[in-house]
Design a protein around this motif. Structure first.
Motif, mmCIF file in Angstrom:
data_model
loop_
_atom_site.group_PDB
_atom_site.id
_atom_site.type_symbol
_atom_site.label_atom_id
_atom_site.label_comp_id
_atom_site.label_asym_id
_atom_site.label_seq_id
_atom_site.Cartn_x
_atom_site.Cartn_y
_atom_site.Cartn_z
ATOM 1 N N LEU A 262 -3.813 9.802 -8.533
ATOM 2 C CA LEU A 262 -3.309 8.851 -9.887
ATOM 3 C C LEU A 262 -1.972 9.422 -9.785
ATOM 4 N N ASN A 263 -1.645 10.324 -9.475
ATOM 5 C CA ASN A 263 0.198 10.887 -9.318
ATOM 6 C C ASN A 263 0.543 10.601 -8.096
ATOM 7 N N GLY A 264 -0.279 10.326 -8.143
ATOM 8 C CA GLY A 264 0.351 10.632 -6.314
ATOM 9 C C GLY A 264 0.769 9.075 -6.163
ATOM 10 N N GLU A 287 -11.959 -1.577 -13.588
ATOM 11 C CA GLU A 287 -11.918 -0.415 -14.316
ATOM 12 C C GLU A 287 -11.247 0.496 -13.843
ATOM 13 N N PHE A 288 -11.002 0.353 -12.452
ATOM 14 C CA PHE A 288 -9.944 1.681 -11.481
ATOM 15 C C PHE A 288 -8.604 1.308 -12.538
ATOM 16 N N PHE A 289 -8.034 -0.368 -12.956
ATOM 17 C CA PHE A 289 -7.063 0.141 -13.481
ATOM 18 C C PHE A 289 -6.710 -0.024 -15.022
ATOM 19 N N ASP A 290 -7.811 -0.650 -15.583
ATOM 20 C CA ASP A 290 -8.055 -0.462 -16.848
ATOM 21 C C ASP A 290 -8.267 0.535 -18.146
ATOM 22 N N SER A 291 -9.295 1.419 -17.436
ATOM 23 C CA SER A 291 -10.468 2.567 -18.131
ATOM 24 C C SER A 291 -9.041 4.204 -17.929
ATOM 25 N N ARG A 292 -9.325 5.063 -18.766
ATOM 26 C CA ARG A 292 -8.955 5.904 -18.958
ATOM 27 C C ARG A 292 -9.025 7.197 -18.424
ATOM 28 N N HIS A 293 -10.384 7.192 -17.085
ATOM 29 C CA HIS A 293 -9.855 8.182 -16.280
ATOM 30 C C HIS A 293 -9.386 7.397 -14.796
ATOM 31 N N VAL A 295 -5.944 4.650 -14.015
ATOM 32 C CA VAL A 295 -4.734 4.331 -14.392
ATOM 33 C C VAL A 295 -4.490 4.311 -15.684
ATOM 34 N N ALA A 296 -4.803 3.435 -16.524
ATOM 35 C CA ALA A 296 -4.701 3.395 -18.272
ATOM 36 C C ALA A 296 -4.653 4.786 -18.489
ATOM 37 N N GLY A 297 -5.358 5.227 -17.902
ATOM 38 C CA GLY A 297 -4.851 6.888 -18.204
ATOM 39 C C GLY A 297 -4.182 7.862 -18.129
ATOM 40 N N LEU A 298 -2.903 7.339 -16.969
ATOM 41 C CA LEU A 298 -1.842 8.292 -16.896
ATOM 42 C C LEU A 298 -0.685 6.908 -17.581
ATOM 43 N N THR A 299 -0.250 7.330 -18.765
ATOM 44 C CA THR A 299 0.692 6.243 -19.114
ATOM 45 C C THR A 299 2.336 5.726 -18.461
ATOM 46 N N PRO A 300 1.986 6.408 -17.571
ATOM 47 C CA PRO A 300 3.752 6.124 -16.875
ATOM 48 C C PRO A 300 3.244 5.131 -15.688
ATOM 49 N N LEU A 301 2.134 5.156 -15.225
ATOM 50 C CA LEU A 301 1.807 4.754 -13.952
ATOM 51 C C LEU A 301 1.080 3.043 -15.009
ATOM 52 N N HIS A 302 0.735 3.278 -15.822
ATOM 53 C CA HIS A 302 -0.164 2.714 -16.360
ATOM 54 C C HIS A 302 1.336 1.508 -16.853
ATOM 55 N N GLU A 303 2.235 1.549 -17.526
ATOM 56 C CA GLU A 303 3.568 0.551 -18.027
ATOM 57 C C GLU A 303 3.837 -0.032 -17.227
ATOM 58 N N ARG A 304 4.044 0.399 -15.631
ATOM 59 C CA ARG A 304 5.063 0.332 -14.990
ATOM 60 C C ARG A 304 3.763 -0.879 -13.918
ATOM 61 N N ILE A 305 2.333 -1.069 -13.613
ATOM 62 C CA ILE A 305 2.017 -1.714 -13.426
ATOM 63 C C ILE A 305 0.758 -2.374 -14.379
ATOM 64 N N LEU A 316 1.324 -14.692 -11.118
ATOM 65 C CA LEU A 316 0.564 -14.084 -9.670
ATOM 66 C C LEU A 316 2.160 -12.751 -9.469
ATOM 67 N N ARG A 317 3.092 -13.230 -10.407
ATOM 68 C CA ARG A 317 4.161 -12.247 -9.274
ATOM 69 C C ARG A 317 3.432 -10.892 -10.521
ATOM 70 N N GLN A 318 2.978 -10.151 -11.008
ATOM 71 C CA GLN A 318 3.003 -9.001 -11.740
ATOM 72 C C GLN A 318 2.754 -8.308 -11.158
ATOM 73 N N ALA A 319 2.490 -7.230 -11.243
ATOM 74 C CA ALA A 319 2.221 -6.051 -10.457
ATOM 75 C C ALA A 319 1.234 -6.138 -9.754
ATOM 76 N N GLN A 320 -0.132 -6.295 -10.781
ATOM 77 C CA GLN A 320 -1.153 -6.705 -10.955
ATOM 78 C C GLN A 320 -2.012 -8.286 -10.313
ATOM 79 N N LEU A 321 -2.234 -8.085 -9.120
ATOM 80 C CA LEU A 321 -2.562 -9.689 -8.132
ATOM 81 C C LEU A 321 -3.968 -10.572 -7.986
ATOM 82 N N ALA A 322 -4.292 -11.044 -9.220
ATOM 83 C CA ALA A 322 -5.699 -10.813 -10.061
ATOM 84 C C ALA A 322 -6.672 -12.263 -8.841
ATOM 85 N N LEU A 323 -7.886 -11.246 -8.172
ATOM 86 C CA LEU A 323 -8.402 -12.501 -7.920
ATOM 87 C C LEU A 323 -9.805 -13.325 -8.157
#
Length: 441
Positions: A262-264, A287-293, A295-305, A316-323
């Motif tokens: 996740l840091n990578g 689950e990958f993006f929203d759970s604390r284990h 992306v949501a568990g890594l605050t700098p990444l979560h805040e960015r995306i 559609l233009r935000q970092a995450q494009l929902a399908l």
């Protein structure tokens, strides 16, 4: 609709029979994805104009993330990009080691001219452009010193293109590959190209000819990728698109590997804008993006995306494009497209047997078999559809309206988990703490 070759059609149906997303020909039956596809086209436009971008495809199981990623690569190649499709794996790809990622990216590097391992072809095209440019200004390609002039121009271009940001070993190896090819030593040139692609199995004697030692390490791999990107563009391509598919696999890794992975991703996201012409495209589950284990568990990444939604609306233009999940109407439309391109000997009979009435029944029965969860259906539905098309084609007396009955079998682990109503990740509660920020490369 895209005109498909017979080979493309065979590839499409062979892949669907196995429950896989085809690597080509998918634009012929891509329906209901016009908006997200348009946003990915916007990302390609940005990269084509010199921007470096990163995008995350977000969707539950069965939403078509891999399909959309494959479609994005087809669109990218049609617009003149080189591409690479990498699947996250805890077997042969340690995502927390960027030398692993780099090796996979280069192994899967693809262009319209070379479907895999395309760096050698790209390098040849770049050298060919240098030769053509010299000839255009009056240089004699038959002159004894023509190769020397090409070598000089290659050295000058390498220095200017990379702006001093590519490792010196990268530049030396590219130069040596050119020299070896001109000398007719294709074996040694190929070995050095393998080293440049991240191989750890190149003899030290070969590496010594280029003045390099050891292998490409994790901390240097992003810099090597920068050099590859510049050569890709110098060869005449618009840029490079890299797909990292199934990022949710990271959730199944050990805590230390998961944290580093996740840091990578955070470091890639932070650096994306400094790689002009490069598009990173990650796919992952909510689950990958929203759970604390995740992306949501890594605050700098979560805040960015972070995924932002206003009621049922999301940009559609935000970092995450929902399908969006498949619905019955979209399944029906896909089925009719596939029926249209199926290579039938008796098309009239095929369309009579696999009628719109039968397609509607198929949608209903498969959906009911999965307890109404249409999001779980597409892989199973398409396998069922292709099997019915095959049976009609192979057996003159087969009537699907009287013979067909659906039973949900051959389920993947994800499908079993979803039907049971449990999470597919296996993460201990003690790992729920926030992930420490660290630079792993």
């Amino acid at each position: 609709m895209t005109t498909l070759t017979r080979k493309d059609v065979e590839h499409v149906f062979e892949s669907l029979r196995k429950g896989l997303v085809p690597e080509r020909g998918i634009d012929a039956f891509g329906v209901g994805c016009e908006k997200p596809r348009g946003e990915l086209h916007r990302q390609l436009d940005l990269a084509g104009n010199g921007e470096g971008t990163i995008k995350f495809l977000r969707g539950g199981y069965g939403c078509g993330k891999t399909f959309m990623a494959r479609l994005a690569l087809l669109d990218a190649q049609a617009r003149g990009f080189a591409t690479s499709f990498v699947v996250v794996s805890d077997n042969d790809l340690r995502f927390h080691r960027f030398d692993d990622i780099y090796r996979k990216v280069l192994a899967e590097l693809s262009t319209t001219a070379c479907p895999r391992g395309a760096l050698g072809d790209i390098l040849d095209r770049w050298i060919g452009r240098i030769e053509a440019a010299l000839i255009a200004v009056g240089e004699d390609e038959q002159a004894a010193d023509f190769d020397d002039r090409v070598r000089q121009r290659l050295d000058e271009d390498l220095s200017s293109l990379t702006g001093g940001q590519a490792p010196q070993d990268f530049i030396r190896v590219v130069q040596r590959v050119f020299d070896l090819k001109q000398a007719g030593d294709s074996s040694s040139a190929g070995a050095l190209l393998s080293w440049l692609c991240g191989s750890g199995n190149v003899a030290s004697s070969i590496k010594q000819t280029a003045g390099v030692k050891g292998d490409i390490g994790s901390r240097d791999a992003l810099d090597y990728l920068r050099g590859v990107l510049e050569i890709v563009k110098a060869a005449g391509y618009a840029g490079l698109v890299i797909v990292i598919d199934e990022a949710e696999t990271i959730l199944r890794m050990r805590a230390d590997s998961r944290h580093k992975s996740l840091n990578g991703i955070r470091q890639i996201a932070d650096a994306a804008g400094s790689y002009p012409g490069l598009v990173w495209l990650f796919t992952g589950t909510p689950e990958f993006f929203d759970s604390r284990h995740g992306v949501a568990g890594l605050t700098p990444l979560h805040e960015r995306i972070r995924f932002l939604q206003q009621g049922r609306f999301a940009s559609l233009r935000q970092a995450q494009l929902a399908l969006a999940p498949f619905d019955a109407e979209r399944l029906r439309a896909v089925a009719l497209r596939l029926r249209e391109i199926y290579p039938a000997q008796d098309r009239a009979r095929l369309e009579t047997c696999i009628s719109t009435t039968f397609v509607d029944r198929l949608v209903t029965e498969v959906t009911r078999g999965f307890k109404g969860d249409v999001g779980v259906v597409p892989r199973q539905f398409l396998r069922e559809l292709v099997n019915q098309l095959d049976l009609v084609e192979e057996h003159a007396d087969y009537d699907p309206m009287t013979e067909y009955g659906f039973r949900p079998d051959q389920l993947s682990a994800e499908e079993q988990h979803l039907l049971a109503g449990v999470s597919s990740s296996d993460v201990d509660a003690e790992d729920e703490a926030l992930i420490p920020q660290e630079d792993v490369w």
